[in-house]
Design a protein around this motif. Structure first.
Motif, PDB file in Angstrom:
ATOM      1  N   TRP A  34      -3.385 -11.748   5.143  1.00  0.00           N
ATOM      2  CA  TRP A  34      -3.702 -12.591   3.996  1.00  0.00           C
ATOM      3  C   TRP A  34      -4.543 -13.820   4.341  1.00  0.00           C
ATOM      4  O   TRP A  34      -5.054 -14.488   3.435  1.00  0.00           O
TER       5      TRP A  34
ATOM      6  N   GLU B 133      -2.072 -11.254 -11.071  1.00  0.00           N
ATOM      7  CA  GLU B 133      -1.443 -11.369 -12.378  1.00  0.00           C
ATOM      8  C   GLU B 133      -0.215 -12.282 -12.305  1.00  0.00           C
ATOM      9  O   GLU B 133      -0.003 -13.124 -13.188  1.00  0.00           O
TER      10      GLU B 133
ATOM     11  N   GLY C  27      -3.863  -2.550  -1.292  1.00  0.00           N
ATOM     12  CA  GLY C  27      -5.213  -2.470  -1.814  1.00  0.00           C
ATOM     13  C   GLY C  27      -5.352  -3.089  -3.191  1.00  0.00           C
ATOM     14  O   GLY C  27      -4.696  -4.076  -3.522  1.00  0.00           O
ATOM     15  N   TYR C  28      -6.200  -2.485  -4.015  1.00  0.00           N
ATOM     16  CA  TYR C  28      -6.501  -3.058  -5.330  1.00  0.00           C
ATOM     17  C   TYR C  28      -5.255  -3.219  -6.199  1.00  0.00           C
ATOM     18  O   TYR C  28      -5.096  -4.218  -6.892  1.00  0.00           O
ATOM     19  N   GLY C  29      -4.370  -2.221  -6.181  1.00  0.00           N
ATOM     20  CA  GLY C  29      -3.179  -2.309  -7.018  1.00  0.00           C
ATOM     21  C   GLY C  29      -2.300  -3.482  -6.628  1.00  0.00           C
ATOM     22  O   GLY C  29      -1.783  -4.203  -7.489  1.00  0.00           O
ATOM     23  N   THR C  30      -2.129  -3.679  -5.327  1.00  0.00           N
ATOM     24  CA  THR C  30      -1.332  -4.810  -4.833  1.00  0.00           C
ATOM     25  C   THR C  30      -1.979  -6.134  -5.223  1.00  0.00           C
ATOM     26  O   THR C  30      -1.301  -7.060  -5.688  1.00  0.00           O
ATOM     27  N   LEU C  31      -3.287  -6.225  -5.051  1.00  0.00           N
ATOM     28  CA  LEU C  31      -3.999  -7.455  -5.405  1.00  0.00           C
ATOM     29  C   LEU C  31      -3.944  -7.708  -6.914  1.00  0.00           C
ATOM     30  O   LEU C  31      -3.807  -8.857  -7.351  1.00  0.00           O
ATOM     31  N   ASP C  32      -4.029  -6.659  -7.693  1.00  0.00           N
ATOM     32  CA  ASP C  32      -3.950  -6.798  -9.144  1.00  0.00           C
ATOM     33  C   ASP C  32      -2.620  -7.411  -9.554  1.00  0.00           C
ATOM     34  O   ASP C  32      -2.568  -8.375 -10.346  1.00  0.00           O
ATOM     35  N   GLU C  33      -1.530  -6.887  -9.014  1.00  0.00           N
ATOM     36  CA  GLU C  33      -0.209  -7.420  -9.347  1.00  0.00           C
ATOM     37  C   GLU C  33      -0.054  -8.858  -8.848  1.00  0.00           C
ATOM     38  O   GLU C  33       0.553  -9.703  -9.514  1.00  0.00           O
TER      39      GLU C  33
ATOM     40  N   SER D  93       0.797  -1.215   0.000  1.00  0.00           N
ATOM     41  CA  SER D  93       0.000   0.000   0.000  1.00  0.00           C
ATOM     42  C   SER D  93       0.836   1.274   0.000  1.00  0.00           C
ATOM     43  O   SER D  93       1.824   1.387   0.736  1.00  0.00           O
TER      44      SER D  93
END
Length: 235
Positions: A186, A163, A154-160, A58
């Protein structure tokens, strides 16, 4: 009918080009040229980084948060083990990891992204790149890393994270450690994945093993070193 507005970012201009909601400010040829330039420039600058670990988390974590200090320590230990550190170049966990890299005396890389709200590069980045497009930036996170470490985010961390897991599951990258730091953060996600994804046969049970959860920065380093060794053997 609402007139189209000026796009806030180059990503928005590209991805909403057919919607009519934003103005078209570039031709397809100009877009492709910019994408090619970002990839070519990233490849050129990062070619000499050497073995590296991409660290995520984050941007909203303050410097007095325990997560910040854990990310700083983990990055410093990873650096002392001979790995450069790559982050998104912003504040919070990214700053902490770049700070740890600086303290270890290894390359501290920041891959900043154009956002509608300006994200300033943190002061601990030695090698900084600015990207207009998320997808070109994502290539750099993977291509020049031998492991991913995820701190709470948040979302960016989860996105990476998802992926990376998809790339491993589909064998686009192999022997690539994905470390989730902070079991308390987690645990709920893993429980949900076990129940909903494995339980409903949407992923295989062994797919959960693509993630390693730990709470000790020293353990992160051992996982990273083991993964790097496996990659070296494979090549």
């Amino acid at each position: 009918m609402i007139d189209p507005r000026t796009p806030a970012t180059n990503d928005e201009e590209l991805l909403n080009a057919e919607s009519g909601s934003v103005l078209t400010t570039r031709t397809e040829h100009e877009r492709l040229e910019r994408i090619e330039h970002e990839l070519a420039h990233g490849f050129s600058v990062l070619a000499q980084v050497g073995p590296a670990v991409s660290v995520f988390g984050s941007a909203r974590v303050p410097a007095d948060d325990p997560i910040y200090e854990q990310a700083r320590l983990a990055a410093r230990l990873i650096g002392q083990a001979g790995f450069s550190i790559i982050t998104g170049g912003g504040p919070g966990v990214m700053e902490a990891a770049n700070r740890g890299a600086r303290e270890a005396g290894v390359r501290s890389v920041g891959l900043n992204i154009e956002l509608p709200f300006e994200q300033a590069q943190n002061p601990y980045v030695d090698v900084g790149l600015n990207f207009h497009y998320f997808f070109t930036r994502k290539v750099m996170f993977v291509r020049y890393a031998c492991a991913f470490v995820f701190f709470p985010g948040g979302y960016g961390t989860l996105d990476e994270m998802f992926e990376a897991l998809t790339l491993i599951q589909t064998r686009k990258i192999c022997d690539f450690p994905v470390v989730l730091f902070g079991s308390g953060h987690w645990a709920g996600l893993i429980e949900w994945a076990q129940e909903q994804l494995v339980g409903r046969r949407m992923i295989a049970p062994e797919d959960l093993g693509l993630m390693r959860i730990c709470d000790d920065p020293a353990e992160v380093v051992e996982i990273v070193k083991t993964g790097a060794l496996l990659q070296a053997v494979a090549t």
